[in-house]
Structures are given as C-alpha cells and as structure tokens.
Design a protein around this motif. Structure first.
Motif, short mmCIF file in Angstrom:
data_model
loop_
_atom_site.label_atom_id
_atom_site.label_comp_id
_atom_site.label_asym_id
_atom_site.label_seq_id
_atom_site.Cartn_x
_atom_site.Cartn_y
_atom_site.Cartn_z
N GLN A 86 61.80 -19.78 -17.98
CA GLN A 86 60.38 -20.03 -18.20
C GLN A 86 60.20 -21.18 -19.18
N ILE A 87 60.99 -21.23 -20.23
CA ILE A 87 60.91 -22.32 -21.20
C ILE A 87 61.26 -23.63 -20.53
N ILE A 88 62.32 -23.65 -19.73
CA ILE A 88 62.74 -24.87 -19.03
C ILE A 88 61.65 -25.33 -18.08
N THR A 89 61.05 -24.39 -17.34
CA THR A 89 59.96 -24.73 -16.42
C THR A 89 58.83 -25.43 -17.17
N GLN A 90 58.45 -24.88 -18.31
CA GLN A 90 57.36 -25.48 -19.09
C GLN A 90 57.76 -26.85 -19.63
N GLU A 91 59.01 -27.02 -20.02
CA GLU A 91 59.47 -28.32 -20.53
C GLU A 91 59.46 -29.36 -19.42
N ILE A 92 59.96 -29.01 -18.26
CA ILE A 92 60.04 -29.96 -17.14
C ILE A 92 58.66 -30.41 -16.69
N THR A 93 57.70 -29.48 -16.70
CA THR A 93 56.36 -29.80 -16.21
C THR A 93 55.42 -30.27 -17.31
N GLY A 94 55.94 -30.51 -18.48
CA GLY A 94 55.09 -30.94 -19.60
C GLY A 94 54.10 -29.88 -20.02
N LYS A 102 52.50 -27.84 -18.08
CA LYS A 102 51.47 -27.57 -17.07
C LYS A 102 51.82 -26.40 -16.16
N GLY A 103 53.08 -26.20 -15.87
CA GLY A 103 53.50 -25.17 -14.93
C GLY A 103 53.73 -25.75 -13.55
N VAL A 104 54.24 -24.93 -12.66
CA VAL A 104 54.58 -25.37 -11.31
C VAL A 104 53.44 -25.10 -10.33
N ASP A 105 53.46 -25.79 -9.19
CA ASP A 105 52.44 -25.58 -8.16
C ASP A 105 52.55 -24.18 -7.56
N VAL A 106 53.78 -23.78 -7.22
CA VAL A 106 54.04 -22.49 -6.59
C VAL A 106 55.25 -21.85 -7.25
N ALA A 107 55.13 -20.58 -7.61
CA ALA A 107 56.26 -19.81 -8.13
C ALA A 107 56.46 -18.61 -7.21
N VAL A 108 57.72 -18.30 -6.91
CA VAL A 108 58.04 -17.19 -6.01
C VAL A 108 58.87 -16.15 -6.76
N GLU A 109 58.43 -14.91 -6.71
CA GLU A 109 59.16 -13.81 -7.33
C GLU A 109 59.80 -13.02 -6.20
N ALA A 110 61.14 -12.89 -6.23
CA ALA A 110 61.84 -12.23 -5.14
C ALA A 110 62.76 -11.10 -5.59
N LEU A 111 62.78 -10.79 -6.88
CA LEU A 111 63.68 -9.75 -7.38
C LEU A 111 63.04 -8.38 -7.45
N ALA A 152 55.93 -10.91 -14.09
CA ALA A 152 55.15 -11.55 -15.16
C ALA A 152 55.52 -13.02 -15.29
N GLN A 153 56.81 -13.32 -15.21
CA GLN A 153 57.26 -14.71 -15.32
C GLN A 153 56.65 -15.56 -14.22
N CYS A 154 56.60 -15.02 -13.02
CA CYS A 154 56.05 -15.76 -11.89
C CYS A 154 54.59 -16.14 -12.15
N THR A 155 53.79 -15.19 -12.61
CA THR A 155 52.37 -15.47 -12.85
C THR A 155 52.17 -16.42 -14.03
N GLN A 156 53.10 -16.42 -14.98
CA GLN A 156 52.98 -17.28 -16.16
C GLN A 156 53.54 -18.69 -15.93
N SER A 157 54.28 -18.88 -14.87
CA SER A 157 54.94 -20.16 -14.62
C SER A 157 54.10 -21.15 -13.84
N VAL A 158 53.00 -20.68 -13.23
CA VAL A 158 52.21 -21.58 -12.39
C VAL A 158 51.15 -22.32 -13.19
N LYS A 159 50.82 -23.50 -12.71
CA LYS A 159 49.79 -24.32 -13.36
C LYS A 159 48.40 -23.81 -12.97
N ASP A 160 47.39 -24.37 -13.60
CA ASP A 160 46.02 -24.04 -13.24
C ASP A 160 45.81 -24.35 -11.76
#
Length: 85
Positions: free
Chosen positions: A16-24, A26-35, A42-50
């Motif tokens: 999650q920290i790396i995702t936020q760093e890479i996207t400045g 903002k978060g990602v366009d689409v996050a997929v939770e498969a586990l 929770a990570q999936c919902t927190q990783s997406v951008k507005d």
C-alpha cells in the motif's frame, strides 16, 4: 507497523505504501482484491484514486468481517464492485 507484522500484514502494508509512492499519493485507477481477507479488502478500497474502482473477487471465510471507511468511498466517488461467479 508492529500490529501489521504480528498479524502477517507486513507485505500488505508495504504494498500500500509503495502504491501511494508510485502514484504520487493519488492511488490507482483499479484495484483488485482476490485473496478474500478482510485486510486485503480494506487495502483494495484504500488503494484507489478518487473516482477509481475497487473490485473484490476473493471469497472470505464464512463469518469474516471487514471494515471499510464508507465516507471515503462516497466522498471520493470510489466504485466498489463485488464479483462472484
């Protein structure tokens, strides 16, 4: 961070920290939770951008409960999709 490590969430937290760093932050366009784990849900919902999409396809163990910041999802216009086939 000690709580994350004690629950085996160290890698989840790092991703999650790396995702936020890479996207400045903002978060990602689409996050997929498969586990199917409350933590990754929770990570999936927190990783997406507005305006992004959080897609949940993992099946959790019966009786599992997870927490989601509903206000964050609504205010940031995050689309949550739950798929089961």
């Amino acid at each position: 961070r000690d709580v994350e490590r004690s629950r085996g969430l160290g890698d989840v937290y790092k991703r999650q920290i790396i995702t936020q760093e890479i996207t400045g932050g903002k978060g990602v366009d689409v996050a997929v939770e498969a586990l199917g784990k409350p933590q990754t849900f929770a990570q999936c919902t927190q990783s997406v951008k507005d305006g992004g999409k959080a897609v949940m396809i993992g099946l959790a163990q019966a009786g599992s409960l997870g927490e989601v910041d509903i206000n964050r999802l609504v205010r940031r216009k995050v689309c949550s999709l739950y798929l089961y086939t």
